[in-house]
Enzyme design. Structure first.
Site, PDB file in Angstrom:
ATOM      1  CB  CYS A  24      -0.586   2.604   3.728  1.00  7.38           C
ATOM      2  SG  CYS A  24      -2.184   2.018   3.294  1.00  7.38           S
ATOM      3  CG  ASP A  25       3.286   1.198   4.744  1.00  4.98           C
ATOM      4  OD1 ASP A  25       2.688   1.719   5.599  1.00  4.98           O
ATOM      5  OD2 ASP A  25       3.026  -0.139   4.192  1.00  4.98           O
ATOM      6  CB  CYS A  66      -1.108   0.021   1.065  1.00  2.38           C
ATOM      7  SG  CYS A  66      -2.138   1.458   1.155  1.00  2.38           S
TER       8      CYS A  66
END
Length: 315
Positions: free
Chosen positions: A139-140, A136
């Site tokens: 996300c990261d 992701c």
């Protein structure tokens, strides 16, 4: 075999399942939640979550899930560790058999089983999970500002994630197995305008290398119209998989899904094609797959289940 009854049975944990439990228990529906083999879902495989509202300094993914779990328990959710063995939706109430041979008759079911990211199957992927390997980018990606990263995939998602990461990272490598992208022409045109993305066509990842501190290199195999293979190494700090997700729907063969296998819901609701069965979170979200959108859909599922029970005189 033991047997019990419930108004709301939630299958799956994570932001969607726990939020559904919070809302259902606050409505005095006394829900049962079966967590599955990975309580807390995918978020427990990440480290610091920085894009969930309310935590200015970020929060550990496992800690966030444990707080949601505690909140659901506080309001009366019966949370059980374990898995579901089978689900019978052919009659009502629905019949769900747990892996400990407990039969639950449920007036409504909320499916929150999520979707599992597809991986390449490399042993080194597991080694660097959470310390370099991610499924992701949104996300990261924040953790790789000014660093070198790679994205694997050739579709719209891979191109979108490469472009997203290009605004954070120093250099982005897009590793494409084929000789061309599967992404739309519009996405390809946008990709061509980004200077710090290098597309590596006809490359496959052989191995990831690094230390206990994190990822350092990716070993790639290049093969083009010849039996000979050329091995190259690229220095990267982050390796992002963008080759798709597999919705966890094998327990529900009668629930309608789209061409990718994600559960279909009716418009902005959580209603599935089976009356009294609702879906929330990544299992029905092929687009966003974020903790905050999963939590929001868990709220919708609980509210929809509550209204269904009222309309069917089962509240």
């Amino acid at each position: 075999m033991t047997m019990e009854q419930t108004k709301v049975l939630i299958i799956g944990s994570g932001p969607a399942g726990y939020t559904a439990a919070i809302y259902a228990s606050r409505a005095n529906l006394k829900p049962i939640l079966i967590e599955g083999t990975q309580p807390g879902g995918q978020l427990t495989t990440t480290t610091i979550v920085e894009n969930y509202p309310g935590f200015a300094d970020g929060i550990d993914g496992t800690q966030l899930m444990m707080q949601m779990r505690t909140q659901a328990e506080k309001f009366g959710t019966d949370i059980r560790y374990g898995s579901v063995a089978s689900v019978d939706m052919s009659t009502h109430p629905f019949k769900v058999l747990s892996d400990d041979n407990n039969l639950i008759e449920a007036q409504t079911i909320i499916i929150a089983t999520g979707a599992s990211p597809k991986y390449l199957g490399l042993e080194s992927e597991k080694r660097f999970a959470g310390i370099g390997v991610s499924a992701c980018a949104t996300c990261d990606g924040f953790f790789y500002r000014g660093k070198n990263v790679a994205v694997v995939g050739g579709g719209d998602t891979a191109v979108e994630e490469a472009i997203y990461l290009s605004g954070l990272a120093k250099q982005v490598y897009l590793i494409v197995r084929r000789s061309e992208l599967r992404a739309s022409k519009a996405m390809q045109a946008k990709l061509s305008t980004v200077a710090n993305i290098a597309v590596l066509y006809e490359h496959q990842t052989k191995e990831l290398k690094g230390s206990d501190n994190g990822l350092e290199k990716a070993v790639l195999i290049y093969k083009k119209n010849t039996p000979e293979e050329k091995t190259i190494e690229i220095e990267i700090d982050g390796f992002f998989l963008a080759i798709g997700h597999t919705p966890n729907t094998t327990l529900f063969p009668n629930v309608a899904t789209d061409e990718q296998g994600f559960i279909k819901v009716d418009g902005a609701t959580s209603h599935t094609n089976i009356d009294g069965v609702f879906a929330c979170g990544d299992v029905c979200d092929p687009r966003y797959r974020q903790a905050i959108t999963a939590a929001a859909s868990g709220c919708r599922a609980a509210k929809d289940a509550e209204l269904w029970l009222i309309r069917n005189d089962a509240h």
